[in-house]
Scaffold this active site. Structure first.
Site, PDB file in Angstrom:
ATOM      1  CB  THR A 118      -0.910  -0.013   1.233  1.00  8.31           C
ATOM      2  OG1 THR A 118      -1.630  -1.232   1.235  1.00  8.31           O
ATOM      3  CG2 THR A 118      -1.878   1.153   1.227  1.00  8.31           C
ATOM      4  CB  SER A 124      -8.829  -0.589  -3.200  1.00  6.82           C
ATOM      5  OG  SER A 124      -9.363  -0.456  -1.908  1.00  6.82           O
ATOM      6  NE  ARG A 313     -29.094  -4.569  21.963  1.00  5.88           N
ATOM      7  CZ  ARG A 313     -28.762  -3.875  23.065  1.00  5.88           C
ATOM      8  NH1 ARG A 313     -29.478  -4.017  24.186  1.00  5.88           N
ATOM      9  NH2 ARG A 313     -27.732  -3.066  23.062  1.00  5.88           N
ATOM     10  CD  GLU A 404      -4.629  -9.754   2.794  1.00 10.70           C
ATOM     11  OE1 GLU A 404      -5.127 -10.382   1.853  1.00 10.70           O
ATOM     12  OE2 GLU A 404      -3.438  -9.369   2.806  1.00 10.70           O
TER      13      GLU A 404
HETATM   14  C1  LIG Z   1     -19.504   8.261  29.315  1.00 11.14           C
HETATM   15  C2  LIG Z   1     -20.540   8.134  30.362  1.00 11.14           C
HETATM   16  C3  LIG Z   1     -20.855   9.227  31.149  1.00 11.14           C
HETATM   17  C4  LIG Z   1     -21.795   9.121  32.175  1.00 11.14           C
HETATM   18  N1  LIG Z   1     -22.043  10.211  32.969  1.00 11.14           N
HETATM   19  C5  LIG Z   1     -22.880  10.071  34.047  1.00 11.14           C
HETATM   20  C6  LIG Z   1     -23.083  11.148  34.948  1.00 11.14           C
HETATM   21  O1  LIG Z   1     -22.533  12.242  34.791  1.00 11.14           O
HETATM   22  N2  LIG Z   1     -23.873  10.948  36.036  1.00 11.14           N
HETATM   23  C7  LIG Z   1     -24.501   9.753  36.248  1.00 11.14           C
HETATM   24  O2  LIG Z   1     -25.195   9.629  37.231  1.00 11.14           O
HETATM   25  N3  LIG Z   1     -24.343   8.707  35.385  1.00 11.14           N
HETATM   26  C8  LIG Z   1     -23.544   8.835  34.294  1.00 11.14           C
HETATM   27  N4  LIG Z   1     -23.357   7.782  33.424  1.00 11.14           N
HETATM   28  C9  LIG Z   1     -24.061   6.522  33.657  1.00 11.14           C
HETATM   29  C10 LIG Z   1     -25.163   6.262  32.655  1.00 11.14           C
HETATM   30  O3  LIG Z   1     -26.234   7.092  32.905  1.00 11.14           O
HETATM   31  C11 LIG Z   1     -25.563   4.770  32.700  1.00 11.14           C
HETATM   32  O4  LIG Z   1     -24.471   4.031  32.271  1.00 11.14           O
HETATM   33  C12 LIG Z   1     -26.763   4.521  31.814  1.00 11.14           C
HETATM   34  O5  LIG Z   1     -27.895   5.002  32.439  1.00 11.14           O
HETATM   35  C13 LIG Z   1     -26.973   3.044  31.469  1.00 11.14           C
HETATM   36  O6  LIG Z   1     -27.188   2.315  32.596  1.00 11.14           O
HETATM   37  P1  LIG Z   1     -26.326   1.015  32.943  1.00 11.14           P
HETATM   38  O7  LIG Z   1     -24.920   1.316  32.712  1.00 11.14           O
HETATM   39  O8  LIG Z   1     -26.762   0.582  34.267  1.00 11.14           O
HETATM   40  O9  LIG Z   1     -26.769  -0.064  31.863  1.00 11.14           O
HETATM   41  P2  LIG Z   1     -27.632  -1.367  32.142  1.00 11.14           P
HETATM   42  O10 LIG Z   1     -29.036  -0.974  32.422  1.00 11.14           O
HETATM   43  O11 LIG Z   1     -26.970  -2.247  33.112  1.00 11.14           O
HETATM   44  O12 LIG Z   1     -27.597  -2.018  30.703  1.00 11.14           O
HETATM   45  C14 LIG Z   1     -27.040  -3.297  30.416  1.00 11.14           C
HETATM   46  C15 LIG Z   1     -27.893  -3.973  29.371  1.00 11.14           C
HETATM   47  O13 LIG Z   1     -29.148  -4.325  29.958  1.00 11.14           O
HETATM   48  C16 LIG Z   1     -30.208  -3.914  29.146  1.00 11.14           C
HETATM   49  N5  LIG Z   1     -31.375  -3.593  29.983  1.00 11.14           N
HETATM   50  C17 LIG Z   1     -31.392  -2.924  31.148  1.00 11.14           C
HETATM   51  N6  LIG Z   1     -32.642  -2.846  31.614  1.00 11.14           N
HETATM   52  C18 LIG Z   1     -33.450  -3.450  30.713  1.00 11.14           C
HETATM   53  C19 LIG Z   1     -34.858  -3.699  30.621  1.00 11.14           C
HETATM   54  N7  LIG Z   1     -35.693  -3.279  31.556  1.00 11.14           N
HETATM   55  N8  LIG Z   1     -35.322  -4.355  29.542  1.00 11.14           N
HETATM   56  C20 LIG Z   1     -34.491  -4.774  28.581  1.00 11.14           C
HETATM   57  N9  LIG Z   1     -33.153  -4.587  28.628  1.00 11.14           N
HETATM   58  C21 LIG Z   1     -32.634  -3.937  29.684  1.00 11.14           C
HETATM   59  C22 LIG Z   1     -29.686  -2.703  28.397  1.00 11.14           C
HETATM   60  O14 LIG Z   1     -30.375  -2.520  27.188  1.00 11.14           O
HETATM   61  C23 LIG Z   1     -28.229  -3.085  28.176  1.00 11.14           C
HETATM   62  O15 LIG Z   1     -28.129  -3.837  26.996  1.00 11.14           O
HETATM   63  C24 LIG Z   1     -22.447   7.887  32.391  1.00 11.14           C
HETATM   64  C25 LIG Z   1     -22.149   6.797  31.580  1.00 11.14           C
HETATM   65  C26 LIG Z   1     -21.204   6.899  30.565  1.00 11.14           C
HETATM   66  C27 LIG Z   1     -20.897   5.707  29.726  1.00 11.14           C
HETATM   67  C1  LIG Z   2      -4.345  -1.567  10.330  1.00 11.20           C
HETATM   68  C2  LIG Z   2      -3.914  -1.666   8.917  1.00 11.20           C
HETATM   69  C3  LIG Z   2      -2.836  -2.461   8.589  1.00 11.20           C
HETATM   70  C4  LIG Z   2      -2.371  -2.544   7.278  1.00 11.20           C
HETATM   71  N1  LIG Z   2      -1.272  -3.304   7.001  1.00 11.20           N
HETATM   72  C5  LIG Z   2      -0.756  -3.283   5.736  1.00 11.20           C
HETATM   73  C6  LIG Z   2       0.453  -3.979   5.424  1.00 11.20           C
HETATM   74  O1  LIG Z   2       1.054  -4.622   6.286  1.00 11.20           O
HETATM   75  N2  LIG Z   2       0.934  -3.887   4.165  1.00 11.20           N
HETATM   76  C7  LIG Z   2       0.305  -3.178   3.194  1.00 11.20           C
HETATM   77  O2  LIG Z   2       0.798  -3.138   2.074  1.00 11.20           O
HETATM   78  N3  LIG Z   2      -0.859  -2.519   3.440  1.00 11.20           N
HETATM   79  C8  LIG Z   2      -1.405  -2.559   4.698  1.00 11.20           C
HETATM   80  N4  LIG Z   2      -2.579  -1.876   4.955  1.00 11.20           N
HETATM   81  C9  LIG Z   2      -3.273  -1.142   3.893  1.00 11.20           C
HETATM   82  C10 LIG Z   2      -4.573  -1.804   3.465  1.00 11.20           C
HETATM   83  O3  LIG Z   2      -4.293  -2.946   2.743  1.00 11.20           O
HETATM   84  C11 LIG Z   2      -5.429  -0.807   2.673  1.00 11.20           C
HETATM   85  O4  LIG Z   2      -5.792   0.218   3.543  1.00 11.20           O
HETATM   86  C12 LIG Z   2      -6.664  -1.477   2.115  1.00 11.20           C
HETATM   87  O5  LIG Z   2      -6.292  -2.251   1.029  1.00 11.20           O
HETATM   88  C13 LIG Z   2      -7.755  -0.504   1.684  1.00 11.20           C
HETATM   89  O6  LIG Z   2      -7.294   0.326   0.691  1.00 11.20           O
HETATM   90  P1  LIG Z   2      -7.410   1.908   0.791  1.00 11.20           P
HETATM   91  O7  LIG Z   2      -6.955   2.315   2.133  1.00 11.20           O
HETATM   92  O8  LIG Z   2      -6.709   2.437  -0.376  1.00 11.20           O
HETATM   93  O9  LIG Z   2      -8.943   2.222   0.681  1.00 11.20           O
HETATM   94  P2  LIG Z   2      -9.736   2.925  -0.589  1.00 11.20           P
HETATM   95  O10 LIG Z   2      -9.707   1.984  -1.686  1.00 11.20           O
HETATM   96  O11 LIG Z   2      -9.111   4.262  -0.783  1.00 11.20           O
HETATM   97  O12 LIG Z   2     -11.144   3.016   0.049  1.00 11.20           O
HETATM   98  C14 LIG Z   2     -11.845   4.244   0.246  1.00 11.20           C
HETATM   99  C15 LIG Z   2     -13.300   4.032  -0.106  1.00 11.20           C
HETATM  100  O13 LIG Z   2     -13.413   3.854  -1.506  1.00 11.20           O
HETATM  101  C16 LIG Z   2     -14.209   2.734  -1.804  1.00 11.20           C
HETATM  102  N5  LIG Z   2     -13.757   2.142  -3.062  1.00 11.20           N
HETATM  103  C17 LIG Z   2     -12.489   1.949  -3.494  1.00 11.20           C
HETATM  104  N6  LIG Z   2     -12.497   1.386  -4.702  1.00 11.20           N
HETATM  105  C18 LIG Z   2     -13.779   1.199  -5.060  1.00 11.20           C
HETATM  106  C19 LIG Z   2     -14.439   0.645  -6.202  1.00 11.20           C
HETATM  107  N7  LIG Z   2     -13.758   0.173  -7.227  1.00 11.20           N
HETATM  108  N8  LIG Z   2     -15.794   0.625  -6.205  1.00 11.20           N
HETATM  109  C20 LIG Z   2     -16.491   1.085  -5.184  1.00 11.20           C
HETATM  110  N9  LIG Z   2     -15.925   1.627  -4.078  1.00 11.20           N
HETATM  111  C21 LIG Z   2     -14.582   1.683  -4.025  1.00 11.20           C
HETATM  112  C22 LIG Z   2     -14.011   1.804  -0.638  1.00 11.20           C
HETATM  113  O14 LIG Z   2     -15.111   0.936  -0.491  1.00 11.20           O
HETATM  114  C23 LIG Z   2     -13.917   2.784   0.530  1.00 11.20           C
HETATM  115  O15 LIG Z   2     -15.196   3.083   0.995  1.00 11.20           O
HETATM  116  C24 LIG Z   2      -3.043  -1.821   6.272  1.00 11.20           C
HETATM  117  C25 LIG Z   2      -4.157  -1.032   6.599  1.00 11.20           C
HETATM  118  C26 LIG Z   2      -4.594  -0.948   7.903  1.00 11.20           C
HETATM  119  C27 LIG Z   2      -5.771  -0.092   8.228  1.00 11.20           C
END
Ligand SMILES: Cc1cc2nc3c(=O)[nH]c(=O)nc-3n(C[C@H](O)[C@H](O)[C@H](O)COP(=O)(O)OP(=O)(O)OC[C@H]3O[C@@H](n4cnc5c(N)ncnc54)[C@H](O)[C@@H]3O)c2cc1C
Ligand SMILES: Cc1cc2nc3c(=O)[nH]c(=O)nc-3n(C[C@H](O)[C@H](O)[C@H](O)COP(=O)(O)OP(=O)(O)OC[C@H]3O[C@@H](n4cnc5c(N)ncnc54)[C@H](O)[C@@H]3O)c2cc1C
Lengths: 638, 638
Positions: A118, A124, A313, A404
């Protein structure tokens, strides 16, 4: 189930032993990885690689064991490219003499290599690479050169800081004439002091997605200012440049190179199943620990894994992990088959094998990347902490959708192959492998599904027919629409989004059918087969639900039938629920390998979260650095 | 278009001025953010906040301007919670005396506050919180206490290292009797030396997803060991504890608190449109710079934005950014409306307003999170570099799917509301706001779409009817299935995955209909309205394509009609293509704000990528640290 997942008793035992070995070795600890800055992380990675190499030698590990050890160390490093791309490139594209010269050096790691294809401007489109390798008949050398900024090599892993050598892809130019892109072995750094050789500018390309994650890898940038290499460092298996400067096609067919691609992509599919199974393990275990709502009379609340939304999910992802595992097993068989045929000069199945590995690479990596993130969300807020392991797993995994072969570009290749196949239907050309179903064209275009009650959807034949009919009808619909264009390329381009959908449908069919095939095999262990049947049905039916539009629009199913499938799907979730933990335990991952507080085997999530928090560098002092300079003045301004 | 996006000429001018101000100030530079370790990043954040505060005061910025300045500084910090949660909590839940006492301190930042609700063991289920606040009539105080490990406060932003105060949610206990969860103002740290007060243990919870990203925020852990606070620090607007220890409900209705929720969630929807528009800007500009394949006779290759697959992934996201913008505008109106009605003691629209903001929060944040990641993939390999800006944007954005209500939990609330609404149909209860369409129940259950040719899908009435019919039929189908269960809660639980789908369909309808409403308004600027019409059609029709299964399964549309919609969708992409760049330029983001080498306004992607690479810490030395210790011994082992 552990044996089924591992592939064999032997595989299980080796994996189990090596995983424990790695987990018990403090050098391989991953605990502070996401807190390290780039330099620390990189140095720590070098340490781990050196230690792994030492242990491999001390313990005289077999190649298989050594591979597993590197796997369980679970740390992206320059060695991945050395073993995974540099060595295979020489093996696949080097002549026997070249192999004899370079492979022993590489095997002993007396040289360290990477794969430099690359460029800044081209990924690509490999044919668009700009680096040149011009033959100089005077000195019998190639001059490797970067003519433009965009021709800078960019991305190769291991290139930035470690590799001493690279396989460099460049346009071959002889006497002003171009001979396409070829591979060249180029030494980059001095083997004495590691400094870049004259004419070579090399460095790291900078930070990538996530903490820890792929930042342990030195993806690199490389430019050549007229760097000279001996003629015999062009990889000459399929084409040679003679002393006189003649380009000679060898009698080894170019297609042979596809064999390597099939190999690399089959590995990627297997890696997808592993990455997804890790994420699913964490989300499943945590969902059984986490309780939220539904307390009755002060009793315990409901485990969130008992919510149907959570199940709908999570369980399809669990089923997908198994499905991808089995399809990758099948790809291993395909690879062996292809290799044998190539050796017998039979190239007939190559296009099909190529399309199918390309499509499966695309399908499985996309689902896995999204699936890891879904597992993270399934853990609620705590999934957002690095200590959940999921952010890093996501960040380290997602580039698999791009390298790839970009996943969309790959599905377009599959679509091209499908359109060709459909166009040739009835021409008497035999339909091989995964396209065999198209042989029943007439039936598939007319058939009406026999599903009449929910349970009918547990019948693999009913499922298979539905998927075949949907995939085939989508391909045929695309072919019909294509035929309306007078310039085929224009049609292909205009309809490409639909073509990608047809390709995806075809690939999903492959996965479903290989899962069904697996169930026809002899499966040891009490009740294991029943479990797999449930997983297989969930895999197929969740896809049917998700893509109901396809099944309905093509007339493959009626609304009623789609609704019946959804009914049985719900009941399958309930059936799977009691075994969910056992099904993820079957992956047999150590806590070290999982690297997740939420996914701990013993379920002691909360105490470990709490303990872990205090290790953050910010907690080294109670009053944070910067308080006196930047916070106190605000509080005290008046 | 810039004015339309900004909302008004005034909004545009203020934003533009402040954005430039921020961009030109070196203290606000974001260049090295993703390379910093946690401590550096945090200190740098404190510096930026202090500098912002200084500038706000020096320049005597208005509240509006100050808000924009914080916005364009684009750095998550403790102030987000101080202004966004602490102040509003006191405003919404404090009595007038409490507001008079605490708000001036907060406005001048003489105290810094956070919002401490979530605990280690409870997030979504607020009623399950375990922290206690027990009234001690002897001293006229509450004793705030953490009785268990899982009751530790966990997550509050700004808590870990900076806040001096918190609004803490705890179960009120008087005389051994519980009175539910209430808010309390608790001082955490000394205002003299910032050390935690007696009985308080507080710290940071550790690293979160991504480099830079939300790690600049000190999300915290907090436990109380019998901490005493005066009685008047309970927030007493809706319920009071008297000196004698009596709990008295005030005459302020509890529902008032929902008003704040509507406010917070409307902000989240508006933030979604911004985050998505940023990602789309980067991917669109880069897609116009990036060329791959399709060179004809040595001419330039095709810009990847011209590939239909690229368009079909990118343009719906561009349309979604606009759609979310307009629905958030409408939510602002709704909020004003709700506030006025509440003041007039009219609570009738609260359930509907609550369901609709909850649903829109869920819908827009989910699509935005996935959309950012899709934009990253649209940039191929280079999107994986931090310098693309997309990894950090994703990492910093995704928690929006979890905080302020887990997105699935929220859709379940919407579903509950929908089921109630459907159950009451025909009862004469008026259908308000976004459920008004259900008033035409009979028509929606029977109507057949009039779409006969592709262009019919450009008619907003045709589109709207299809979305209404689909949403309504899905709700009705769920209600019918629910009716089969003898215990309604069991049915709700069993069918919850389907219920979520019905809720999503309802929310998508809201967004579509508000976009259509917007187009009925007077829209200034030549050609702007036509552009918006294209965007609106793309928004609606890409959803129709994606969820074709719903439209078909409910019989709202025929396969033929779905195919026609897809045909016109393709042609809309071609229509949008020439204006794509202008449509993202309309967001008027500075290069500073975008923070992306790929999204640069001047398109000089490659040279900036190349220059940027060399700034990585790993490139400080040519030979990496660790070479002598860990690499050379391997190379030289023999
Ligand atoms: C970056 C970040 C910043 C935050 N900042 C604050 C903050 O400033 N103050 C604060 O108080 N909190 C904060 N929070 C907490 C946040 O509000 C909680 O994480 C959030 O309310 C989700 O609750 P949980 O983590 O308990 O998830 P959970 O409820 O434990 O979720 C776990 C899984 O259970 C599922 N689930 C839960 N209940 C049900 C149900 N009844 N039915 C079906 N599925 C269910 C959910 O869909 C999920 O897939 C922060 C969180 C993050 C990530
Ligand atoms: C973590 C990582 C490790 C890597 N390691 C290596 C390595 O060891 N050696 C090496 O040689 N390379 C390496 N690569 C490079 C990698 O192989 C390229 O990034 C990859 O092939 C995708 O090509 P691009 O970045 O040019 O994407 P692009 O082709 O520029 O893609 C950009 C967008 O254009 C779209 N697109 C491109 N062509 C078409 C088309 N004909 N039709 C429709 N849509 C198109 C794509 O779907 C995409 O949405 C690495 C890349 C990453 C991210």
């Amino acid at each position: 189930m552990k044996i089924v997942w591992a592939g064999s008793k032997h595989d299980f035992e080796v994996s189990d032993r090596i995983a424990r070995l790695v987990a018990s070795d403090p050098v391989f600890s991953k605990d502070t990885r996401t807190m390290m800055d780039r330099k620390e992380l990189f140095k720590n990675t070098l340490r781990k690689v050196a230690h792994a190499w030492k242990r491999i030698n001390e313990l005289r590990l077999t190649e298989e064991e050594a591979g597993k050890l590197r796997f369980y160390v679970d740390q992206p490093a320059y060695t991945d490219l050395h073993w995974g791309m540099f060595v295979p490139a020489i093996k696949g594209q080097g002549t026997e003499e070249q192999q004899a010269k370079w492979l022993p050096l590489a095997y002993k790691m007396q040289i360290i290599g990477c794969y430099a294809q690359t460029e800044l401007g081209h990924g690509s489109n490999v044919q668009g690479l700009e680096t040149t390798a011009t033959f100089d008949p005077k000195t019998d050398e190639f001059i490797v050169h970067s003519p433009t900024l965009t021709s800078s090599k960019w991305w190769p892993g291991g290139l930035g800081k470690v590799s001493t050598h690279a396989v460099v892809y460049a346009r071959l130019i002889i006497d002003g004439k171009e001979y396409g892109v070829n591979g060249f072995i180029v030494q980059l750094r001095s083997l004495d002091d590691h400094s870049p050789l004259p004419g070579i500018t090399v460095g790291d390309i900078g930070m990538k997605f996530g903490n820890g994650a792929y930042n342990s890898m030195d993806n690199g940038v490389l430019t050549f200012d007229n760097v000279r290499i001996p003629r015999d460092q062009m990889l000459m298996r399929v084409g040679q440049v003679t002393r006189e400067g003649k380009y000679v096609q060898s009698d080894v067919p170019r297609q042979l190179l596809y064999g390597t691609m099939v190999f690399v992509r089959k590995t990627i599919v297997s890696d997808a199943s592993i990455a997804l199974s890790r994420a699913v393990t964490i989300a499943t275990r945590y969902s059984a620990v986490r309780r939220q709502f539904g307390s009755q009379n002060g009793g315990p609340e409901t485990q969130v894994i008992d919510y149907k939304t959570q199940q709908s999910r999570l369980f399809p992802l669990l089923a997908s992990a198994y499905a991808f595992r089995f399809v990758s097993e099948w790809l291993s068989w395909l690879y062996t088959d292809v290799t044998q045929r190539l050796q017998a000069n039979d190239f007939s199945i190559l296009p099909e094998a190529h399309a199918c590995t390309a499509g499966l690479k695309s399908l499985t990596t996309s689902i896995t990347a999204d699936g890891i993130e879904e597992c993270r969300k399934l853990c609620g807020g705590h999934g957002y902490l690095c200590s959940s392991g999921l952010p890093e797993l996501f960040a380290v995994y997602v580039p698999a959708c791009t390298y790839e072969g970009d996943n969309v570009v790959l599905q377009l290749q599959v679509a091209r192959f499908l359109m060709k196949t459909v166009a040739q239907l009835g021409s008497g050309k035999p339909l091989v492998g995964t396209t065999a179903y198209m042989g029943r064209a007439e039936h598939l275009l007319q058939c009406k599904s026999s599903a009449e009650k929910p349970e009918d959807w547990l019948n693999p034949d009913v499922v298979l027919e539905a998927f075949e009919s949907r995939a085939f009808r989508m391909s045929v619909a695309c072919a019909k629409n294509l035929a309306k264009f007078s310039i085929p390329e224009e049609g292909f381009s205009e309809l490409s989004a639909d073509l990608v959908e047809a390709a995806v449908a075809h690939c999903q069919l492959i996965v479903v059918s290989k899962f069904i095939d697996k169930l026809k095999q002899d499966i040891p262990g009490a009740g294991v087969k029943q479990q797999l049947e449930i997983l297989c049905s969930i895999y197929a039916l969740h896809l049917l639900h998700k893509h109901a539009g396809d099944f309905l629009a093509t007339g493959s199913l009626t609304s009623k039938q789609v609704a019946l499938a959804n009914d049985i799907l719900r009941s399958l979730y309930s059936k799977l629920r009691p075994n969910a933990i056992a099904l993820v335990d079957a992956f047999n991952y150590t806590d070290h390998y999982l690297g997740s507080v939420l996914g701990r085997y013993d379920g002691s999530v909360y105490s470990k979260l709490y303990e872990g928090a205090w290790k953050d560098p910010l907690n080294e002092t109670v009053v944070p650095e910067g308080y006196h300079e930047f916070v106190r003045p605000i509080l005290k301004q008046h």
